[in-house]
Design a protein around this motif. Structure first.
Motif, PDB file in Angstrom:
ATOM      1  N   TYR B 370       0.969  -1.272  -0.153  1.00 22.82           N
ATOM      2  CA  TYR B 370       0.144  -0.031  -0.022  1.00 22.82           C
ATOM      3  C   TYR B 370       0.755   1.253  -0.114  1.00 22.82           C
ATOM      4  N   TYR B 371       1.347   1.430   1.063  1.00 28.87           N
ATOM      5  CA  TYR B 371       2.155   2.823   1.437  1.00 28.87           C
ATOM      6  C   TYR B 371       3.227   2.980   0.152  1.00 28.87           C
ATOM      7  N   LEU B 372       4.303   1.910   0.129  1.00 29.54           N
ATOM      8  CA  LEU B 372       5.317   2.044  -0.626  1.00 29.54           C
ATOM      9  C   LEU B 372       4.914   2.186  -2.313  1.00 29.54           C
ATOM     10  N   GLN B 373       3.969   1.355  -2.512  1.00 29.88           N
ATOM     11  CA  GLN B 373       3.123   1.408  -3.949  1.00 29.88           C
ATOM     12  C   GLN B 373       2.573   2.818  -4.267  1.00 29.88           C
ATOM     13  N   ALA B 374       1.882   3.181  -3.200  1.00 21.95           N
ATOM     14  CA  ALA B 374       1.313   4.389  -3.611  1.00 21.95           C
ATOM     15  C   ALA B 374       2.235   5.703  -3.687  1.00 21.95           C
ATOM     16  N   GLN B 375       3.453   5.553  -2.909  1.00 22.88           N
ATOM     17  CA  GLN B 375       4.411   6.597  -3.105  1.00 22.88           C
ATOM     18  C   GLN B 375       5.049   6.405  -4.781  1.00 22.88           C
ATOM     19  N   LYS B 376       5.040   5.157  -5.180  1.00 19.98           N
ATOM     20  CA  LYS B 376       5.576   4.966  -6.654  1.00 19.98           C
ATOM     21  C   LYS B 376       4.709   5.536  -7.514  1.00 19.98           C
ATOM     22  N   VAL B 377       3.446   5.209  -7.217  1.00 21.10           N
ATOM     23  CA  VAL B 377       2.549   5.758  -8.283  1.00 21.10           C
ATOM     24  C   VAL B 377       2.348   7.388  -8.046  1.00 21.10           C
ATOM     25  N   ARG B 378       2.702   7.868  -7.099  1.00 18.13           N
ATOM     26  CA  ARG B 378       2.583   9.163  -6.944  1.00 18.13           C
ATOM     27  C   ARG B 378       3.828   9.924  -7.792  1.00 18.13           C
ATOM     28  N   ARG B 379       4.838   9.399  -7.661  1.00 19.84           N
ATOM     29  CA  ARG B 379       5.897   9.683  -8.584  1.00 19.84           C
ATOM     30  C   ARG B 379       5.578   9.765 -10.070  1.00 19.84           C
ATOM     31  N   LEU B 380       4.871   8.408 -10.533  1.00 19.08           N
ATOM     32  CA  LEU B 380       4.320   8.440 -11.637  1.00 19.08           C
ATOM     33  C   LEU B 380       3.465   9.600 -12.273  1.00 19.08           C
ATOM     34  N   ILE B 381       2.707   9.978 -11.244  1.00 19.47           N
ATOM     35  CA  ILE B 381       1.750  11.032 -11.526  1.00 19.47           C
ATOM     36  C   ILE B 381       2.411  12.548 -11.686  1.00 19.47           C
ATOM     37  N   ALA B 382       3.419  12.573 -10.753  1.00 22.47           N
ATOM     38  CA  ALA B 382       4.283  13.937 -10.896  1.00 22.47           C
ATOM     39  C   ALA B 382       5.069  14.013 -12.229  1.00 22.47           C
ATOM     40  N   ASN B 383       5.537  12.675 -12.764  1.00 22.21           N
ATOM     41  CA  ASN B 383       6.151  12.706 -14.045  1.00 22.21           C
ATOM     42  C   ASN B 383       5.125  13.127 -15.089  1.00 22.21           C
ATOM     43  N   ASP B 384       3.805  12.653 -14.828  1.00 19.60           N
ATOM     44  CA  ASP B 384       3.104  13.079 -15.899  1.00 19.60           C
ATOM     45  C   ASP B 384       2.823  14.673 -15.973  1.00 19.60           C
ATOM     46  N   PHE B 385       2.826  15.399 -14.867  1.00 21.41           N
ATOM     47  CA  PHE B 385       2.621  16.800 -14.937  1.00 21.41           C
ATOM     48  C   PHE B 385       3.967  17.520 -15.501  1.00 21.41           C
ATOM     49  N   HIS B 386       5.168  16.817 -14.796  1.00 24.75           N
ATOM     50  CA  HIS B 386       6.216  17.204 -15.396  1.00 24.75           C
ATOM     51  C   HIS B 386       6.396  17.399 -16.916  1.00 24.75           C
ATOM     52  N   ALA B 387       5.791  16.280 -17.391  1.00 26.60           N
ATOM     53  CA  ALA B 387       6.133  16.063 -19.091  1.00 26.60           C
ATOM     54  C   ALA B 387       5.017  17.019 -19.439  1.00 26.60           C
TER      55      ALA B 387
END
Lengths: 480, 481
Positions: B370-387
């Motif tokens: 849960y927690y660790l997975q959520a943090q990883k997906v959080r990074r993916l979402i951030a990458n979307d915004f940066h892109a």
């Protein structure tokens, strides 16, 4: 069965920062309860932690001293559990990535051999407060003065093979952190606390046995006793066909036993996760450079220097450098007395150490300052008094704040340095003891001591022994 | 005069048309008359306000006044105010008098603003409808049968009903933007780290950000000048110079590239979609260019948020244990009883739900899933915004799926409630600034337009919003109450 003992130690050292690790409150020991806990320490709503830079610098110094890998990026986690002396409901600690990684510490064993003990890691964390169960009738008091005091938890590899080795490691570590000036080393006040992980396995077996953790043993002597008790307990359990359960045990000094505190099953799930209030700690190259610049001379470096600069034996050098305070004291006395270092070493390790020991005093608390002892040794060095007379002066110094010179003057303890006066006394003694003189001259060499004693008696011990020897020998032989 | 913006009030004060004490009394009277209908304040600090106003008047008369001196305002009851009850709308802190000021509070005090009181909110900022307050629901001034949104529902309702020209608020997953939209006002969630969190009672530390609710983007810019900035007491606050947020307000939108994430419009209520597209066209008419973009991972925002936010809150709220302050149960029989009953009695249902979820996702054996997975997906979402921000200067979309819903409508269905924040959660996960401005009405209830910017690009967001507010008057609409 032959058993092999496996010990690993976790040492909590309180860092000597002025303020707490995440707040500006003072860390001074012994203040009125709760007078040194600010809003951050009390975990008021809305407060935030800010990392103390000095605590980081101290951790870096330790890392450098044990040749450790320093993690350029380390993190702080929250270790969660409920307890009244833990105001936030979590302790901020380093879990996944500590600031100090793998290193080692060389220790010297009783047989003179050196053993290398691995350091697994050392991490920064905050201390909890204290629960006081006896202070208020029918209630537990909470003192949060200690809450937030910086700790460096130093974890060793399971490299230690006996209680004696464990103590040798602890003493070396203790000397190191006090040398580094990062911990006052005060075990009574809890500045240097030790948990011991102890297990045994049949000699030759590769796998470790199940370990028990002995908590908070607060003197070197108790560490040795607690570990030895625990080893015997585990042997008895295993040899009678039982199994060791992984658990935390408390040492009770009054009975010299350990008892179970909690088993692994009952252990808390601490639910560690990165503290979002703190950024990843980055150790820059300039911070590393500053830490190496500020490194003091380490115990083993000092011992080597004492051997080469002062021509001391390895043993003397080790004893004198075991504590930074002692080493500093020794060097002060050498410098002020201008005496032979070996003479100073003998006094510091001999009469002074015995006196401090007898009165249970640390070198820092010595009533005889380095200046006063130097004053005494200088008079030995310049032959004003003999070594024997010096002992009398030293005893007098222990009982007053007087300088050696005053005592020597007041008691008329000066050595006779005038050789013609001494010759006169010798002649008188010879004249007064014709029989012994004849016997000596007939070959009874042992009577030499008799004449020395008589001259000393006549001079009230003020003859310089060496001078006396030379003159007496010459006189006894000259009329031959 | 209560309809004035901050800028207009400042002119009136400077011109001596009204004193700060008169102005403060005017708002206090409105609160006394109207707030019983809305319940937007937990505490009204009349005496304190009039004392501050008096001091402000002195500064105004001696020429020491700044642009905000003497302007009344309200603080969300999540900001600690020295000597004044700070409850976070929880029974747990009903008896808590804060012994210090939040940095936001002291900064606005220093700017000479006058605090009228502390506004209602969802308990510990957990909620999207202001139905989770120990002090009762807040009503939407546009229709008191409807929710004002949350968690900053009190601040939003108060500003919308002109009980205060401005209020502070906090946004962890949309708690500024969603109620601003549902109440027809402007609300800015600044970049994470732009405004100090010291003294702002924590819900989810990596997501919480203090911000501003006001009538206009221009007013927000004025207050941001006083509120933003580095704070040594907050390790996550960013040490970057604070620009003058008002200087770019008049900039042209020519060449501005605005991205419309297709994911934000898929399945969107057609009425809402039409309003948002109309607003986008208005910006296009001013010289901006519109293009469709994609934020493929943004759909994961809700589950990611509802792992990370509860995880952090479960630790942040552990300090409320009945030992040092706050609610303590009567006659605890032992330590465990003290903890259990103090917390059971002190926290409301939604807070307990999130503490339980958070405790669960951090537990041994679940942390990685849960927690660790959520943090990883959080990074993916951030990458979307940066892109996306490589291609566009700003992202535009709705704030909420719909206009305000009726009180009680979603109270028994937490997931449906959580979906109210579907378009706002991602910016908190990423840290970007987000602005909500009024963009029209659906069935008589206001809805908002959301602008999401690059980190620290608040000035540009406010520029675009200000330009939009020059050609529209949605922000001038006022509920009749």
């Amino acid at each position: 069965m032959q058993w092999e003992v496996i010990i690993g130690l976790e040492v909590h050292t309180q860092l000597l920062t002025k303020s707490k690790i995440f707040s500006g409150a003072s860390t001074a020991y012994g203040a009125t309860p709760n007078s040194q806990a600010c809003l951050v320490d009390l975990a008021f709503p809305g407060v935030l932690p800010v990392l103390n830079k000095t605590a980081v610098e101290m951790a870096l110094k330790f890392g450098l001293a044990v040749h450790a890998e320093i993690n350029p990026y380390s993190t702080f986690e929250r270790k969660q559990y409920f307890y009244p002396d833990l105001p936030k409901g979590y302790q901020i600690s380093q879990y996944q990535t500590p600031i100090v990684g793998k290193g080692y510490l060389d220790i010297e064993l009783d047989n003179g051999q050196t053993k290398r003990v691995g350091i697994t890691r050392a991490h920064l964390e905050e201390d909890a407060g204290k629960s006081l169960h006896d202070a208020i009738p029918h209630m537990s008091g909470i003192d949060l003065n200690r809450a937030g005091t910086p700790l460096l938890e130093i974890v060793s590899e399971p490299d230690l093979r006996s209680a004696e080795e464990a103590v040798a490691y602890l003493k070396t570590l203790h000397a190191l952190v006090t040398y580094l000036g990062i911990c006052d080393g005060n075990m009574q006040e809890g500045s240097f606390r030790c948990d011991a992980n102890v297990s045994i396995r049949p000699v030759g077996q590769k796998e470790f046995g199940t370990r028990a953790e002995i908590k908070n043993v607060n003197s070197f002597r108790y560490v040795e006793k607690a570990i030895n008790y625990e080893i015997e307990r585990q042997k008895e359990v295993l040899e009678s066909g039982g199994i060791i359960v992984q658990e935390t045990r408390l040492y009770d000094a009054s009975t010299n036993t350990t008892r179970s505190m909690r088993s692994k099953e009952a252990a808390n799930d601490y639910r560690y996760f990165p503290d979002p209030d703190l950024l990843t700690l980055y150790v820059s190259e300039s911070m590393m450079a500053a830490a190496s610049q500020s490194m003091p001379e380490l115990p083993w470096e000092k011992a080597a220097r004492f051997q080469s600069d002062y021509q001391l034996s390895a043993y003397d050098a080790k004893v004198l450098t075991a504590e930074r305070g002692l080493a500093d004291y020794f060097e002060t006395v050498v410098k002020l007395s201008q005496a032979a270092p070996k003479l100073v070493a003998n006094w510091v390790m001999g009469d002074l150490a015995a006196f401090l020991n007898k009165n249970n005093l640390s070198i820092e608390a010595s009533p005889i300052s380095g200046e006063r002892l130097a004053g005494l040794i200088a008079r030995i060095q310049d032959n004003t008094i003999s070594g024997k007379m010096a002992k009398t002066v030293f005893e007098a110094m222990c009982e007053s704040n007087d300088t050696a010179d005053h005592i020597i003057e007041a008691r008329g303890l000066k050595q006779m340095t005038d050789s013609s006066a001494l010759e006169k006394v010798i002649e008188e003694v010879m004249t007064a003891n014709p029989q012994q003189l004849n016997d000596y001259r007939a070959g009874k060499d042992k009577l030499f001591a008799f004449f020395v004693g008589q001259v000393m008696k006549a001079t009230k011990g003020q003859a310089n022994p060496q001078q006396l020897n030379e003159l007496l020998l010459a006189k006894l032989k000259s009329n031959n | 005069m209560f309809t004035y913006s901050i800028k207009e009030l400042a002119h009136a004060l400077a011109a001596g048309k009204i004193s700060s004490q008169e102005l403060t009394q005017l708002y206090l009277d409105r609160i006394a008359a109207l707030d019983p209908k809305l319940n937007s304040f937990i505490t009204v600090t009349a005496e304190h306000a009039l004392a501050q106003a008096k001091a402000a008047d002195k500064k105004l008369s001696t020429g020491e006044a700044g642009p905000l001196t003497g302007i009344p305002m309200a603080h969300k009851d999540i900001f600690c105010t020295n000597g004044i009850k700070t409850s976070c709308a929880s029974k747990m802190l009903d008896n808590f008098i804060a012994p210090y000021d939040a940095t936001v509070v002291s900064k606005l005090n220093d700017a000479g603003m006058v605090m009228l009181g502390k506004t209602n909110m969802d308990e510990f900022a957990m909620g999207s409808s202001n139905e989770n307050s120990f002090y009762g629901n807040v009503k939407n001034p546009w229709n008191i049968d409807y929710v004002p949104g949350g968690s900053s529902g009190g601040s939003a309702a108060a500003v919308a009903a002109r009980l205060a020209p401005m209020a502070t608020a906090t946004d962890t997953g949309g708690s500024i933007r969603q109620p601003a939209a549902l109440c027809g006002i402007s609300g800015l969630k600044p970049t994470y780290g732009r405004v100090s969190r010291w003294g702002m009672i924590a819900f989810a530390s990596s997501l919480d950000q203090g911000g501003i609710m006001a009538q206009t983007a221009e007013d927000i810019a004025l207050v941001m000048n006083a509120m933003a900035g580095h704070d040594e007491k907050d390790s996550t606050s960013i040490d970057l110079p604070v620009p003058d947020y008002t200087t770019k307000l008049q900039d042209s939108l020519k060449g501005l590239k605005i991205g419309l994430p297709k994911e934000y419009f898929e399945g969107l209520d057609p009425k809402m979609a039409e309003l948002i597209h109309t607003a986008a066209k208005a910006l296009e008419a001013q010289g901006a260019t519109l293009q469709e973009i994609s934020l493929p991972n943004v759909k994961h925002s809700l589950p990611v948020y509802y792992v990370i936010a509860p995880a952090e809150c479960s630790a942040n709220l552990a300090r409320y244990d009945g030992v040092r302050y706050g609610h303590r149960c009567d006659n605890p029989k032992d330590l465990l009883d003290l903890y259990q009953r103090s917390r059971a009695e002190g926290f409301g249902a939604e807070v307990k739900r999130r503490i339980l979820v958070g405790t669960y996702v951090l537990s041994a054996g679940y942390y990685d899933a849960y927690y660790l997975q959520a943090q990883k997906v959080r990074r993916l979402i951030a990458n979307d915004f940066h892109a996306a921000f490589e291609k566009v200067d700003m992202i535009l979309g709705p704030v909420t799926p719909n206009a305000a819903f009726k009180s009680g409508e979603k109270a028994q269905d937490p997931v449906s409630m959580y979906l109210s924040d579907i378009y706002t959660l991602a910016t908190n996960l990423v840290g970007s600034p987000g602005l909500s401005i009024p963009a029209g009405f659906i069935d008589g209830l206001p809805v908002g337009l959301q602008l999401i910017g690059k980190h620290f690009d608040e000035a540009r967001l406010l520029n675009v919003a200000h330009q939009y507010q020059q050609i529209t008057d949605w922000h001038k609409q006022m509920p009749s109450i």
